[in-house]
Design a protein around this motif. Structure first.
Motif, PDB file in Angstrom:
ATOM      1  N   GLY A 146      25.467  48.588  47.365  1.00 33.36           N
ATOM      2  CA  GLY A 146      25.398  48.064  46.084  1.00 33.36           C
ATOM      3  C   GLY A 146      26.788  48.115  45.271  1.00 33.36           C
ATOM      4  N   GLY A 147      27.849  48.257  46.072  1.00 36.92           N
ATOM      5  CA  GLY A 147      29.135  48.245  45.222  1.00 36.92           C
ATOM      6  C   GLY A 147      29.394  46.710  45.261  1.00 36.92           C
ATOM      7  N   THR A 148      30.520  46.483  44.380  1.00 35.53           N
ATOM      8  CA  THR A 148      30.808  45.185  44.250  1.00 35.53           C
ATOM      9  C   THR A 148      32.094  44.880  44.807  1.00 35.53           C
ATOM     10  N   VAL A 149      32.062  43.389  45.470  1.00 38.30           N
ATOM     11  CA  VAL A 149      33.106  42.959  46.370  1.00 38.30           C
ATOM     12  C   VAL A 149      33.331  41.787  45.577  1.00 38.30           C
ATOM     13  N   ILE A 150      34.643  41.697  45.128  1.00 36.36           N
ATOM     14  CA  ILE A 150      35.320  40.368  44.756  1.00 36.36           C
ATOM     15  C   ILE A 150      36.185  39.956  45.566  1.00 36.36           C
ATOM     16  N   LEU A 151      35.963  38.601  46.033  1.00 34.48           N
ATOM     17  CA  LEU A 151      36.664  37.884  47.037  1.00 34.48           C
ATOM     18  C   LEU A 151      37.365  36.703  46.617  1.00 34.48           C
ATOM     19  N   ASN A 152      38.855  36.193  47.121  1.00 40.15           N
ATOM     20  CA  ASN A 152      39.250  35.081  46.888  1.00 40.15           C
ATOM     21  C   ASN A 152      38.896  34.077  48.202  1.00 40.15           C
ATOM     22  N   THR A 153      38.037  33.421  47.738  1.00 39.42           N
ATOM     23  CA  THR A 153      37.359  32.674  49.204  1.00 39.42           C
ATOM     24  C   THR A 153      38.517  31.497  49.665  1.00 39.42           C
ATOM     25  N   ASP A 154      39.278  31.227  48.747  1.00 41.87           N
ATOM     26  CA  ASP A 154      40.363  30.269  49.169  1.00 41.87           C
ATOM     27  C   ASP A 154      41.034  30.924  50.600  1.00 41.87           C
ATOM     28  N   ALA A 155      41.121  32.242  50.802  1.00 44.66           N
ATOM     29  CA  ALA A 155      41.816  32.834  51.741  1.00 44.66           C
ATOM     30  C   ALA A 155      41.074  32.888  53.037  1.00 44.66           C
ATOM     31  N   PHE A 156      39.776  32.607  52.799  1.00 38.28           N
ATOM     32  CA  PHE A 156      38.752  32.752  53.936  1.00 38.28           C
ATOM     33  C   PHE A 156      38.792  31.458  54.840  1.00 38.28           C
ATOM     34  N   SER A 157      40.211  30.915  55.434  1.00 36.10           N
ATOM     35  CA  SER A 157      40.172  30.029  56.273  1.00 36.10           C
ATOM     36  C   SER A 157      39.641  30.246  57.382  1.00 36.10           C
ATOM     37  N   GLU A 158      39.334  29.339  58.464  1.00 36.73           N
ATOM     38  CA  GLU A 158      38.897  29.960  59.894  1.00 36.73           C
ATOM     39  C   GLU A 158      40.015  30.719  60.649  1.00 36.73           C
TER      40      GLU A 158
ATOM     41  N   ILE B 216      27.253  43.553  46.022  1.00 39.39           N
ATOM     42  CA  ILE B 216      27.257  42.447  45.181  1.00 39.39           C
ATOM     43  C   ILE B 216      28.426  41.643  45.307  1.00 39.39           C
ATOM     44  N   VAL B 217      28.396  40.214  45.718  1.00 35.37           N
ATOM     45  CA  VAL B 217      29.500  39.711  46.103  1.00 35.37           C
ATOM     46  C   VAL B 217      29.817  38.805  44.948  1.00 35.37           C
ATOM     47  N   ILE B 218      31.066  38.801  44.407  1.00 33.67           N
ATOM     48  CA  ILE B 218      31.619  37.893  43.619  1.00 33.67           C
ATOM     49  C   ILE B 218      32.650  36.963  44.329  1.00 33.67           C
TER      50      ILE B 218
ATOM     51  N   HIS C 113      41.121  35.872  32.802  1.00 33.24           N
ATOM     52  CA  HIS C 113      40.503  36.684  31.873  1.00 33.24           C
ATOM     53  C   HIS C 113      39.331  35.694  31.101  1.00 33.24           C
ATOM     54  N   ALA C 114      39.848  34.377  31.079  1.00 34.10           N
ATOM     55  CA  ALA C 114      38.850  33.559  30.570  1.00 34.10           C
ATOM     56  C   ALA C 114      37.736  33.110  31.448  1.00 34.10           C
ATOM     57  N   TYR C 115      37.938  33.027  32.496  1.00 37.91           N
ATOM     58  CA  TYR C 115      37.060  32.654  33.776  1.00 37.91           C
ATOM     59  C   TYR C 115      35.849  33.611  33.548  1.00 37.91           C
ATOM     60  N   ALA C 116      36.395  34.954  33.550  1.00 37.06           N
ATOM     61  CA  ALA C 116      35.282  36.093  33.579  1.00 37.06           C
ATOM     62  C   ALA C 116      34.474  36.061  32.343  1.00 37.06           C
ATOM     63  N   GLU C 117      35.230  35.678  31.138  1.00 37.53           N
ATOM     64  CA  GLU C 117      34.597  35.549  30.059  1.00 37.53           C
ATOM     65  C   GLU C 117      33.626  34.643  29.983  1.00 37.53           C
ATOM     66  N   THR C 118      33.686  33.440  30.613  1.00 35.89           N
ATOM     67  CA  THR C 118      32.773  32.134  30.524  1.00 35.89           C
ATOM     68  C   THR C 118      31.902  32.181  31.720  1.00 35.89           C
ATOM     69  N   VAL C 119      32.277  32.561  32.868  1.00 36.88           N
ATOM     70  CA  VAL C 119      31.376  32.263  34.028  1.00 36.88           C
ATOM     71  C   VAL C 119      30.325  33.301  34.053  1.00 36.88           C
ATOM     72  N   GLU C 120      29.083  32.794  34.442  1.00 39.77           N
ATOM     73  CA  GLU C 120      28.152  33.487  34.709  1.00 39.77           C
ATOM     74  C   GLU C 120      28.117  34.420  35.907  1.00 39.77           C
ATOM     75  N   LEU C 121      28.172  35.617  35.620  1.00 42.70           N
ATOM     76  CA  LEU C 121      28.386  36.781  36.775  1.00 42.70           C
ATOM     77  C   LEU C 121      27.089  37.109  37.671  1.00 42.70           C
ATOM     78  N   PRO C 122      27.242  37.469  38.816  1.00 38.39           N
ATOM     79  CA  PRO C 122      25.884  37.510  39.444  1.00 38.39           C
ATOM     80  C   PRO C 122      25.143  38.770  38.890  1.00 38.39           C
ATOM     81  N   SER C 123      23.985  38.783  39.061  1.00 34.59           N
ATOM     82  CA  SER C 123      23.025  39.786  38.416  1.00 34.59           C
ATOM     83  C   SER C 123      23.426  41.310  38.890  1.00 34.59           C
ATOM     84  N   GLY C 124      23.840  42.174  38.121  1.00 37.95           N
ATOM     85  CA  GLY C 124      24.035  43.481  38.474  1.00 37.95           C
ATOM     86  C   GLY C 124      25.766  43.673  38.156  1.00 37.95           C
ATOM     87  N   VAL C 125      26.204  42.582  37.669  1.00 42.14           N
ATOM     88  CA  VAL C 125      27.746  42.521  37.340  1.00 42.14           C
ATOM     89  C   VAL C 125      27.671  42.376  35.899  1.00 42.14           C
TER      90      VAL C 125
END
Lengths: 621, 344
Positions: free
Chosen positions: A109-121, A143-145, A216-228
């Motif tokens: 149930g903990g939150t994990v925030i990931l930088n997907t750009d770093a998830f190359s093969e 909960i994954v962001i 900061h602005a991204y977080a303010e604007t974007v719709e965060l997943p439910s639970g966050v």
């Protein structure tokens, strides 16, 4: 994550009592910096906090590898906390390796925030994953962001005059901006810091600030997943006063300077770089105007020897190192001991033996401090409990060194040195001065004339007319200070050296109980940086009505005069230590008590929950 | 009328302590300590300003026999202790007495770094090419093939040359003399003392018990003139009982050679003049060995640079003037702080 109901009072933010966040990424990703900046903002927001920087020994291990992962954990709350927290509520993982290393600590149930750009093969494979963890279901319980942080950072800094490499480097500030919004942290202190740090590189400063604001602005604007959602952690109710965030290194440095001032002496540090003690050298060299001379010697031996030479000449000699370096200093410490010159030896302990785990914390140099020298060579040992406590412990080390004309070992550790906490800044004027009086009167002088009460010898420094004398490592005559090979004299001198140190037991505060009653079923005895975890664990048990007390020993040698009696009032004694059982054996040897050992030698601080389990298993049912 | 009593001048004996000297009868150290007493008396250094540091070994007992301040430390570490003391109190007049095992083996690192840093210390290296106090083992300056309790078949490792090592480490002052050369010693010691910075004086010393006669080949009265050369700044490098030998450029022009004036067309004009500020020359002089060359004595190199202790204190003064310290409370409150009000 303790939560309160969201209310409009908090601007639509959900109030939390406490949060544990862990930032993790490559060694070169700037995670320590991100954590430190988040800590500063959090401290200024009035939360209580504790941090735990955890980084590899390699400066920049190959990118994307698990052994190159660097992490910084912060626990902040609206109440008094004492540890950096057991498990993170939120993990910020900047690459697959960071996820691989740290996901296991994030509860369901903990939150994990990931930088997907770093998830190359390539990066996924490098981290040791056979499948992409974003797709194989391994994150289903969290909960994954997932955010393309590199791309968003690059876009944010497009107008700043930076190369694409420099642009990508700003991604930690982007992530920091995001976290600042989520937890309602002020960005201004970070912006001020960036402007100061990159004053000469305005384009880099602008890019980092742009990234911070964009996150900061991204977080303010974007719709965060439910639970966050957006949170607020109200100010902690703390004693009124002036506060600052402090690491054990800073507090120790200030304490040493303060101690020297209280003794009326200038401070001389002889040191040689070693992890994790070097920061003390760096901190003290920036305090030169406060009567501090620092000398980076050619090796550990020269470092301690130069400090002894400085003490001989009338300054307060100080040397700092970690276990392996202290081992090298051992012979010289014996010289300071037999010539009865004041000397403070700071040991910022790390995982051992040998090179061991240079960047990980451990408290396994207790035997070395108490007994680790050739011959009968007792000396006082003090250990600090928290980062802020390093201030007082350092002053105490100086006091004992000059009052008793002896080397003193001050035990800190890697965790204390690097961890930060809010610290109520003490009034330095409240510390009683203990001015040194050099001998100047030639009448009846010899170098080993002793104070009747403390048994300390008188201190005459070169440059004083009429008091010329010779010191040295050869045994000296009790009555004249000349060389003596007389067997009875050696017996007498050995006894007087021991009596002098033993006598300190009556010149230190009586051993108090940190939490719980003065007698009962179980005493949990600790020393050093385990203070916070033990205190919290015992506190929880006491709250539940269990007969448990926490005894924290600052004066590790000699022990306070009442310790034996205090221990005798408990049915059972346990000694949790970050070593394979050292204090437990010192207590057993000294008091013939049936103390039981609880050990953890993982290079990590104890978790409160681990200790709580150990305690409950002994007093419940 | 008030008659001012003149301060009693210190005599050589005033520098000796009341302790019974415990060196072996006939030890070269007796001559050295005499030379030191004489030098100090000539310099009239107040006893309270004078500090002798030593390590471990026969030579290291030296401070006990001095009436000044003294510190008999641990093996090899005297330069490190002395560095700390000099930084702590630059007014002290500090001398460091070391043996060859002490300074070049166990304490090699400290010797090298005291020299490299140019700490204002007078470093006296008593070189007898043997370990005396531990009963006769070979040392890092023992000649190849030295038979000793630890090398019964003869040593197989090459010795080092103290002054070459020092020059390699960046020494600004190196000199050499020998124990019984009392005519030369005070002058050399005075030059070392006048040099602000690390001054290394190698004093060749005869160990009468474990290495007796090791230096007879060039220190013995009968051969000393022919087999050694006492150099003086600005004077020709001439030696020999008949003053007819000298040092000249080698034929290839890259080194030096020992020549005889009047032989093979050599004239006095071919003889090199000693320049104590010429490092290359000093390195060649330092490395001269018997029998090819005479052993060089006197001040081989003297080219001062800023002393470390002076530089450290200059920096301390500058940074303190630029950032005047406040109270301890100011120190603790510098940087980001916040205040929690009553009732907050």
């Amino acid at each position: 994550m303790a939560t309160n109901v969201a209310s409009t009072e908090n601007g639509g933010r959900k109030a939390l009592d406490s949060v544990v966040i862990r930032f993790a990424g490559d060694s070169g990703d700037g995670m320590q910096l991100t954590g430190t900046q988040f800590t500063q903002s959090t401290a200024l927001m009035g939360n209580d906090l504790a941090t735990f920087p955890d980084f590899p020994a390699e400066i920049r291990a190959p990118a994307g590898t698990t052994f190159g992962v660097s992490a910084f954990q912060i626990n902040f709350a609206s109440f008094d906390i004492q540890t950096p927290g057991d498990d993170p509520d939120v993990l910020v993982a900047m690459n697959p390796a960071a996820l691989k290393v740290h996901l296991k600590d994030v509860p369901k149930g903990g939150t994990v925030i990931l930088n997907t750009d770093a998830f190359s093969e390539r990066n996924i494979a490098r981290a040791g994953y056979t499948e992409n963890p974003l797709e194989d279901g391994s994150l289903d319980n969290h909960i994954v962001i997932a955010i393309e942080i590199n791309k968003l950072t690059n876009a944010a800094v497009a107008d700043c005059d930076v190369t694409s490499k420099e642009a990508t480097r700003c991604k930690n500030f982007w992530a920091l901006g995001l976290m600042c919004w989520m937890y309602n942290r002020d960005r201004q202190p970070t912006i001020d810091w960036v402007n100061q740090r990159f004053g000469k590189l305005p384009n880099i400063a602008a890019a980092n600030i742009a990234a911070l604001n964009a996150g900061h602005a991204y977080a303010e604007t974007v719709e965060l997943p439910s639970g966050v959602e957006a949170y607020i952690v109200p100010r902690a109710k703390v004693v009124p006063g002036t506060y600052r965030a402090v690491t054990g290194t800073e507090a120790a440095a200030w304490g040493l300077v303060a101690g020297a001032k209280k003794a009326g002496l200038e401070l001389f540090l002889g040191s040689y770089p070693i992890t994790p003690a070097s920061a003390l050298l760096h901190t003290l060299t920036n305090l030169k105007p406060y009567g501090v001379t620092t000398f980076q010697a050619e090796d550990e031996i020269a470092a301690v020897c130069s400090a002894i030479g400085a003490s001989y000449a009338g300054k307060l000699g100080l040397t700092s190192s970690s276990g392996p370096g202290i081992a090298l200093k051992t012979e010289a410490i014996g010289l300071a001991l037999v010539t009865e010159l004041p000397l403070v030896i700071v040991n910022v302990q790390r995982g051992g033996p040998s090179t061991g785990l240079p960047t990980k914390t451990e408290q396994s140099d207790l035997f070395q401090a108490v007994w680790g020298r050739n011959a009968d060579t007792p000396l006082p040992v003090v250990a600090s409990a928290t980062p802020g406590d390093c201030f007082e412990t350092a002053i105490e080390a100086v006091r004992l060194a000059v009052k008793y004309m002896t080397p003193v070992i001050f035990l800190s550790d890697g965790y204390l040195a690097n961890a930060a906490e809010p610290w109520e800044i003490p009034d330095a004027d409240d510390v009683e001065p203990f001015p040194v009086e050099f001998r100047t009167d030639p009448e009846g002088f010899h170098p080993y004339l002793r104070d009747e009460k403390t048994l300390a010898r008188n201190w005459a420094i070169p440059g004083t007319p009429g008091l010329m004398h010779r010191l040295g490592g050869i045994e000296k005559d009790y009555d004249s200070g000349h060389i003596s090979y007389d067997s009875d004299n050696h017996h007498r001198m050995t006894k007087v050296r021991a009596a002098k140190i033993d006598g300190i037991a009556n010149d230190i505060p009586a051993q108090a109980v940190a939490t719980g009653e003065e007698s009962g079923k179980l005493a949990v005895v600790g020393w050093g940086s385990t203070f916070g975890a033990i205190n919290q664990a015992v506190g929880r048990c006491v709250k539940d009505g269990l007969s448990v007390s926490h005894i924290h020993i600052r004066h590790v040698w000699p022990f306070p005069a009442n310790l034996e009696e205090l221990l005798s009032k408990f049915d059972r004694i346990i000694v949790p230590e970050m070593n394979n059982g050292q204090m437990v054996n010192v207590l057993r040897a000294k008091f013939l008590v049936d103390a039981e050992s609880i050990t953890q030698i993982t290079g990590q601080p104890f978790k409160v929950s681990t200790l709580e389990r150990e305690i409950r298993s002994r007093v419940e049912g | 009328m008030n008659i001012e009593t003149p301060v009693e001048a210190l005599k050589p004996n005033d520098y000796a302590s009341d302790q019974e000297v415990r060196w072996c009868p006939g030890c070269g150290d007796y001559a050295i300590i005499k030379g030191v007493h004489r030098t100090l008396a000539e310099l009239q250094i107040p006893l309270e300003k004078l500090v002798f540091f030593s390590g471990i070994g026969c030579a290291a007992r030296f401070p006990y026999y001095m009436a000044s301040y003294g510190f008999h430390t641990i093996h090899g570490r005297a330069p490190a202790l002395a560095t700390g003391a000099k930084l702590a109190n630059p007014d002290l007049d500090i001398w460091v007495v070391m043996g060859d095992g002490d300074a070049l083996s166990i304490g090699g690192n400290h010797t090298m770094h005291a020299i490299r840093r140019n700490v204002d210390l007078n470093l006296l290296l008593f070189n007898n090419e043997i370990y005396g106090l531990t009963k006769g083992q070979y040392s890092p300056t023992s000649q190849l093939g030295t038979r000793s309790p630890s090398t019964p078949q003869g040593s197989v490792d090459a010795p080092l040359t103290a002054l070459s090592l020092a020059l390699g480490a960046g020494a600004r002052f190196v000199a050499r003399t020998f124990d019984t050369n009392q005519k030369q010693m005070p002058g050399v010691l005075k030059a070392a003392h006048a040099h602000k910075g690390a001054s290394l004086v190698e004093i060749i010393q005869n160990c009468i018990v474990y290495n007796d006669g090791a230096f007879d080949g060039w220190t013995n009265k009968k051969v000393v003139s022919d087999n050694s050369i006492s150099v003086e700044h600005g004077k020709p490098l001439i030696f020999g009982a008949d003053s007819n030998k000298g040092l000249a450029k080698s034929d290839d022009g890259f080194g030096i050679q020992a020549v005889t004036i009047g032989e093979n067309g050599v004239t006095e004009a071919d003889i090199l003049i000693h320049d104590e500020t010429n490092k290359i020359l000093a390195m060649m002089l330092a490395d001269m060995k018997q029998p090819e060359f005479p052993v060089a004595l006197g001040v081989l190199y003297n080219n001062p640079a800023k002393a470390f202790d002076e530089a450290v204190h200059e920096q301390l003064r500058e940074v303190t003037e630029a950032n005047p310290p406040g109270s301890l409370n100011d120190m603790l409150r510098k940087g980001r702080t916040w205040t929690v009000e009553e009732g907050a």
